[in-house]
Design a protein around this motif. Sequence first.
Motif, PDB file in Angstrom:
ATOM      1  N   GLY A 257      -0.535  -1.975   5.722  1.00  7.33           N
ATOM      2  CA  GLY A 257      -1.256  -0.868   6.346  1.00  7.33           C
ATOM      3  C   GLY A 257      -0.588   0.468   6.076  1.00  7.33           C
ATOM      4  N   THR A 258      -1.416   1.494   5.952  1.00  9.84           N
ATOM      5  CA  THR A 258      -0.900   2.841   5.768  1.00  9.84           C
ATOM      6  C   THR A 258      -1.721   3.796   6.639  1.00  9.84           C
ATOM      7  OG1 THR A 258      -0.302   4.546   4.133  1.00  9.84           O
ATOM      8  CG2 THR A 258      -2.343   3.341   3.729  1.00  9.84           C
ATOM      9  N   GLN A 259      -1.040   4.700   7.325  1.00  7.00           N
ATOM     10  CA  GLN A 259      -1.704   5.586   8.271  1.00  7.00           C
ATOM     11  C   GLN A 259      -2.334   6.770   7.549  1.00  7.00           C
ATOM     12  OE1 GLN A 259      -1.972   5.402  11.854  1.00  7.00           O
ATOM     13  NE2 GLN A 259      -3.394   7.106  11.507  1.00  7.00           N
ATOM     14  N   VAL A 260      -3.599   7.028   7.880  1.00  4.09           N
ATOM     15  CA  VAL A 260      -4.286   8.232   7.418  1.00  4.09           C
ATOM     16  C   VAL A 260      -4.695   9.018   8.652  1.00  4.09           C
ATOM     17  CG1 VAL A 260      -6.345   9.145   6.278  1.00  4.09           C
ATOM     18  CG2 VAL A 260      -5.090   7.210   5.265  1.00  4.09           C
TER      19      VAL A 260
ATOM     20  N   GLU B  93       0.831  -1.202   0.000  1.00  2.00           N
ATOM     21  CA  GLU B  93       0.000   0.000   0.000  1.00  2.00           C
ATOM     22  C   GLU B  93       0.863   1.248   0.000  1.00  2.00           C
ATOM     23  OE1 GLU B  93      -2.852  -2.455   3.004  1.00  2.00           O
ATOM     24  OE2 GLU B  93      -1.203  -1.162   3.612  1.00  2.00           O
ATOM     25  N   SER B  94       0.273   2.320  -0.481  1.00  2.00           N
ATOM     26  CA  SER B  94       0.937   3.620  -0.425  1.00  2.00           C
ATOM     27  C   SER B  94      -0.126   4.709  -0.461  1.00  2.00           C
ATOM     28  CB  SER B  94       1.916   3.789  -1.590  1.00  2.00           C
ATOM     29  OG  SER B  94       1.231   3.697  -2.824  1.00  2.00           O
ATOM     30  N   GLY B  95       0.272   5.917  -0.109  1.00  2.00           N
ATOM     31  CA  GLY B  95      -0.609   7.059  -0.269  1.00  2.00           C
ATOM     32  C   GLY B  95      -1.176   7.653   1.001  1.00  2.00           C
ATOM     33  N   GLY B  96      -0.896   7.055   2.141  1.00  2.00           N
ATOM     34  CA  GLY B  96      -1.408   7.628   3.381  1.00  2.00           C
ATOM     35  C   GLY B  96      -0.689   8.913   3.734  1.00  2.00           C
ATOM     36  N   GLY B  97      -1.161   9.560   4.803  1.00  2.00           N
ATOM     37  CA  GLY B  97      -0.516  10.792   5.243  1.00  2.00           C
ATOM     38  C   GLY B  97      -1.412  11.612   6.132  1.00  2.00           C
TER      39      GLY B  97
ATOM     40  N   THR C 175      -5.302  -1.473  -6.908  1.00  2.00           N
ATOM     41  CA  THR C 175      -6.602  -1.029  -6.407  1.00  2.00           C
ATOM     42  C   THR C 175      -6.409   0.313  -5.722  1.00  2.00           C
ATOM     43  OG1 THR C 175      -7.247  -3.325  -6.050  1.00  2.00           O
ATOM     44  CG2 THR C 175      -8.569  -1.650  -4.959  1.00  2.00           C
ATOM     45  N   TYR C 176      -7.371   1.209  -5.933  1.00  2.00           N
ATOM     46  CA  TYR C 176      -7.275   2.554  -5.388  1.00  2.00           C
ATOM     47  C   TYR C 176      -8.439   2.831  -4.443  1.00  2.00           C
ATOM     48  CZ  TYR C 176      -4.323   2.998  -9.517  1.00  2.00           C
ATOM     49  OH  TYR C 176      -3.362   2.807 -10.472  1.00  2.00           O
ATOM     50  N   LEU C 177      -8.194   3.733  -3.517  1.00  2.00           N
ATOM     51  CA  LEU C 177      -9.271   4.261  -2.684  1.00  2.00           C
ATOM     52  C   LEU C 177      -9.124   5.782  -2.692  1.00  2.00           C
ATOM     53  CD1 LEU C 177     -11.689   3.472  -0.875  1.00  2.00           C
ATOM     54  CD2 LEU C 177     -10.152   3.754   1.089  1.00  2.00           C
ATOM     55  N   GLN C 178     -10.018   6.432  -3.437  1.00  2.00           N
ATOM     56  CA  GLN C 178     -10.050   7.889  -3.469  1.00  2.00           C
ATOM     57  C   GLN C 178     -10.919   8.359  -2.309  1.00  2.00           C
ATOM     58  OE1 GLN C 178      -8.449  10.148  -5.555  1.00  2.00           O
ATOM     59  NE2 GLN C 178      -9.274  11.691  -4.144  1.00  2.00           N
ATOM     60  N   MET C 179     -10.335   9.165  -1.448  1.00  2.00           N
ATOM     61  CA  MET C 179     -11.046   9.622  -0.246  1.00  2.00           C
ATOM     62  C   MET C 179     -11.185  11.139  -0.306  1.00  2.00           C
ATOM     63  SD  MET C 179      -9.214   7.209   2.621  1.00  2.00           S
ATOM     64  CE  MET C 179      -7.637   8.012   2.461  1.00  2.00           C
ATOM     65  N   ASN C 180     -12.414  11.602  -0.396  1.00  2.00           N
ATOM     66  CA  ASN C 180     -12.704  13.033  -0.455  1.00  2.00           C
ATOM     67  C   ASN C 180     -13.484  13.459   0.782  1.00  2.00           C
ATOM     68  OD1 ASN C 180     -11.551  13.121  -3.068  1.00  2.00           O
ATOM     69  ND2 ASN C 180     -13.530  12.650  -4.009  1.00  2.00           N
ATOM     70  N   SER C 181     -13.531  14.764   1.010  1.00  2.00           N
ATOM     71  CA  SER C 181     -14.279  15.320   2.153  1.00  2.00           C
ATOM     72  C   SER C 181     -13.927  14.591   3.439  1.00  2.00           C
ATOM     73  CB  SER C 181     -15.785  15.242   1.880  1.00  2.00           C
ATOM     74  OG  SER C 181     -16.133  15.928   0.703  1.00  2.00           O
ATOM     75  N   LEU C 182     -12.654  14.419   3.668  1.00  2.00           N
ATOM     76  CA  LEU C 182     -12.208  13.639   4.822  1.00  2.00           C
ATOM     77  C   LEU C 182     -12.589  14.310   6.131  1.00  2.00           C
ATOM     78  CD1 LEU C 182      -8.815  12.468   3.394  1.00  2.00           C
ATOM     79  CD2 LEU C 182     -10.549  10.959   4.362  1.00  2.00           C
ATOM     80  N   LYS C 183     -12.888  13.458   7.115  1.00  2.39           N
ATOM     81  CA  LYS C 183     -13.300  13.900   8.442  1.00  2.39           C
ATOM     82  C   LYS C 183     -12.308  13.360   9.476  1.00  2.39           C
ATOM     83  CE  LYS C 183     -18.164  13.394   7.079  1.00  2.39           C
ATOM     84  NZ  LYS C 183     -19.449  12.730   7.410  1.00  2.39           N
ATOM     85  N   PRO C 184     -12.193  14.008  10.627  1.00  2.00           N
ATOM     86  CA  PRO C 184     -11.302  13.484  11.670  1.00  2.00           C
ATOM     87  C   PRO C 184     -11.609  12.029  12.032  1.00  2.00           C
ATOM     88  CG  PRO C 184     -11.942  15.723  12.213  1.00  2.00           C
ATOM     89  CD  PRO C 184     -12.742  15.318  10.991  1.00  2.00           C
ATOM     90  N   GLU C 185     -12.872  11.639  11.959  1.00  2.00           N
ATOM     91  CA  GLU C 185     -13.221  10.256  12.296  1.00  2.00           C
ATOM     92  C   GLU C 185     -12.779   9.251  11.241  1.00  2.00           C
ATOM     93  OE1 GLU C 185     -15.267  12.924  12.262  1.00  2.00           O
ATOM     94  OE2 GLU C 185     -17.283  12.388  11.521  1.00  2.00           O
ATOM     95  N   ASP C 186     -12.255   9.722  10.120  1.00  2.00           N
ATOM     96  CA  ASP C 186     -11.663   8.817   9.129  1.00  2.00           C
ATOM     97  C   ASP C 186     -10.225   8.438   9.492  1.00  2.00           C
ATOM     98  OD1 ASP C 186     -13.297  10.768   6.609  1.00  2.00           O
ATOM     99  OD2 ASP C 186     -13.913   8.799   7.359  1.00  2.00           O
ATOM    100  N   THR C 187      -9.691   9.044  10.530  1.00  2.00           N
ATOM    101  CA  THR C 187      -8.336   8.726  10.970  1.00  2.00           C
ATOM    102  C   THR C 187      -8.236   7.258  11.362  1.00  2.00           C
ATOM    103  OG1 THR C 187      -7.864  10.971  11.738  1.00  2.00           O
ATOM    104  CG2 THR C 187      -6.584   9.188  12.738  1.00  2.00           C
ATOM    105  N   ALA C 188      -7.290   6.557  10.747  1.00  2.00           N
ATOM    106  CA  ALA C 188      -7.151   5.117  10.970  1.00  2.00           C
ATOM    107  C   ALA C 188      -5.940   4.605  10.199  1.00  2.00           C
ATOM    108  CB  ALA C 188      -8.402   4.376  10.495  1.00  2.00           C
ATOM    109  N   VAL C 189      -5.579   3.371  10.491  1.00  2.00           N
ATOM    110  CA  VAL C 189      -4.655   2.646   9.619  1.00  2.00           C
ATOM    111  C   VAL C 189      -5.519   1.934   8.578  1.00  2.00           C
ATOM    112  CG1 VAL C 189      -2.894   0.862   9.437  1.00  2.00           C
ATOM    113  CG2 VAL C 189      -2.965   2.343  11.460  1.00  2.00           C
ATOM    114  N   TYR C 190      -5.203   2.142   7.316  1.00  2.00           N
ATOM    115  CA  TYR C 190      -5.972   1.567   6.225  1.00  2.00           C
ATOM    116  C   TYR C 190      -5.202   0.386   5.630  1.00  2.00           C
ATOM    117  CZ  TYR C 190      -9.334   5.364   6.290  1.00  2.00           C
ATOM    118  OH  TYR C 190     -10.334   6.246   6.660  1.00  2.00           O
ATOM    119  N   TYR C 191      -5.934  -0.713   5.422  1.00  2.00           N
ATOM    120  CA  TYR C 191      -5.352  -1.932   4.886  1.00  2.00           C
ATOM    121  C   TYR C 191      -6.091  -2.345   3.618  1.00  2.00           C
ATOM    122  CZ  TYR C 191      -3.612  -2.523   9.696  1.00  2.00           C
ATOM    123  OH  TYR C 191      -3.012  -2.357  10.925  1.00  2.00           O
TER     124      TYR C 191
END
Length: 120
Positions: A113-116, A6-10, A78-94
């Motif tokens: 896993g990648t941290q968002v 995975e890549s792209g977290g931040g 595989t991609y996950l485009q995440m828009n209108s992000l909210k603080p509750e979206d904070t997580a490690v994504y797998y």
Amino acid sequence: QVQMVESGGGLVQAGGSLRLSCAASGSIFSISAMGWYRQPPGKQRELVAVITNGGNTNYADSVKGRFTISRNNAKTTTYLQMNSLKPEDTAVYYCAALVYSDSALTWKYWGQGTQVTVSS
């Protein structure tokens, strides 16, 4: 065996966007579907989005209308485009691969896993 990276977290401010990528290699022909899970701090891992080999998608209610899952034509990424992000979206994504194992569909292969982190 399937390997996934995975890549792209931040770190992003609330309302911002991120795109996660998951590159799969190995026995990708065995994959029935790809999914993205996330694990918020102190909580259980939850399924966020799924895309089947046929291109059908499904989303958790909490991300519908904001997140989009997609794959490249070769089905290697595989991609996950995440828009209108909210603080509750904070997580490690797998990312995870759904395959048949012992005659049952199983989320058998996982990325590292990648941290968002979404700041308010």
